[in-house]
Design an enzyme around this catalytic site. Sequence first.
Site, PDB file in Angstrom:
ATOM      1  CE1 TYR A 175      -2.098   2.288  -0.916  1.00 18.25           C
ATOM      2  CE2 TYR A 175      -0.774  -0.494  -0.872  1.00 18.25           C
ATOM      3  CZ  TYR A 175      -0.889   0.687  -0.391  1.00 18.25           C
ATOM      4  OH  TYR A 175       0.251   1.208   0.475  1.00 18.25           O
ATOM      5  CD  GLU A 193       0.748  -3.890   0.218  1.00 21.59           C
ATOM      6  OE1 GLU A 193       1.289  -3.067  -0.151  1.00 21.59           O
ATOM      7  OE2 GLU A 193      -0.841  -3.412   0.477  1.00 21.59           O
ATOM      8  CG  ASP A 195       9.134   2.427  -3.125  1.00 15.80           C
ATOM      9  OD1 ASP A 195       6.850   2.082  -2.853  1.00 15.80           O
ATOM     10  OD2 ASP A 195       8.918   1.805  -3.672  1.00 15.80           O
TER      11      ASP A 195
END
Length: 275
Positions: free
Chosen positions: A176, A50, A61
């Site tokens: 995911y 990734e 994040d």
Amino acid sequence: MTTRIETRFADLKAEGRPALVTFVMAGDPDRDTALAVMRALPEAGADLIELGMPFSDPMADGPAIQRAGLRALGSGETLARTLETVRAFREDNEQTPVILMGYFNPIYIYGVERFVRDAKASGVDGLIVVDLPPEMDDELCLPALAGGLNFVRLATPTTDDKRLPAVLKNTSGFVYYVSINGITGTAAPDAGAVGRAVTRIKGHTDLPVCVGFGVRTAAQAEAIARQADGVVVGSAIVQAIEEAAPRGTEAVVDAVTALVRSLAEGTRGQSLAAA
């Protein structure tokens, strides 16, 4: 047409082992070092890569990846340069799948049609765009699928059985699963809870399920590998890059290689134990 992502997971299934998926930020701490790290990942044991697209407002994040994005932007990284990095990686690696991960804003500014075309031409295999829900599939997901790119969707602990079919509808390549609520790299996943979630998701899809957010060590990777088709590690690798960066490119590559080898041994240790 089968993508590299689909081929890689089929090969891993035949081998009877889970995937190690590694995340690094494009342009971190500079373009040349980032490319050197990317080139070293497959030999160290990464099955899929990734590649983060730096963005100034990375809301999902944690601190480590936020800092990586800022370092990359500070070094002059752009989406066009990120695609150039993938193209350079493809000069000597045609097999390892590359998934671009990030946010929609840079893609929107670049132009969706142009981006899909250029990403495919550069050797990108899939996209993870964390701020585009299924209700916005017309914006990027469907054009990406039409252009031959996999579109990987995130499922979370709060994605219930009512919501899951919508999340999975146009997902391809793999699912995911975000193992914790919150931002990346801030807590360790509970392997038991992960196992139950993966089983539930697999009741709705035949796609591989990879688990990320919070996996930092070989032991954690091994525990997650018992439950899933793949283990995703990002913050720990990005932090290793940050710590080694003042010592130069060679030190960064060495630090990342050592960590990824350890993580790969963790994921593959489970398959060996089960053999």
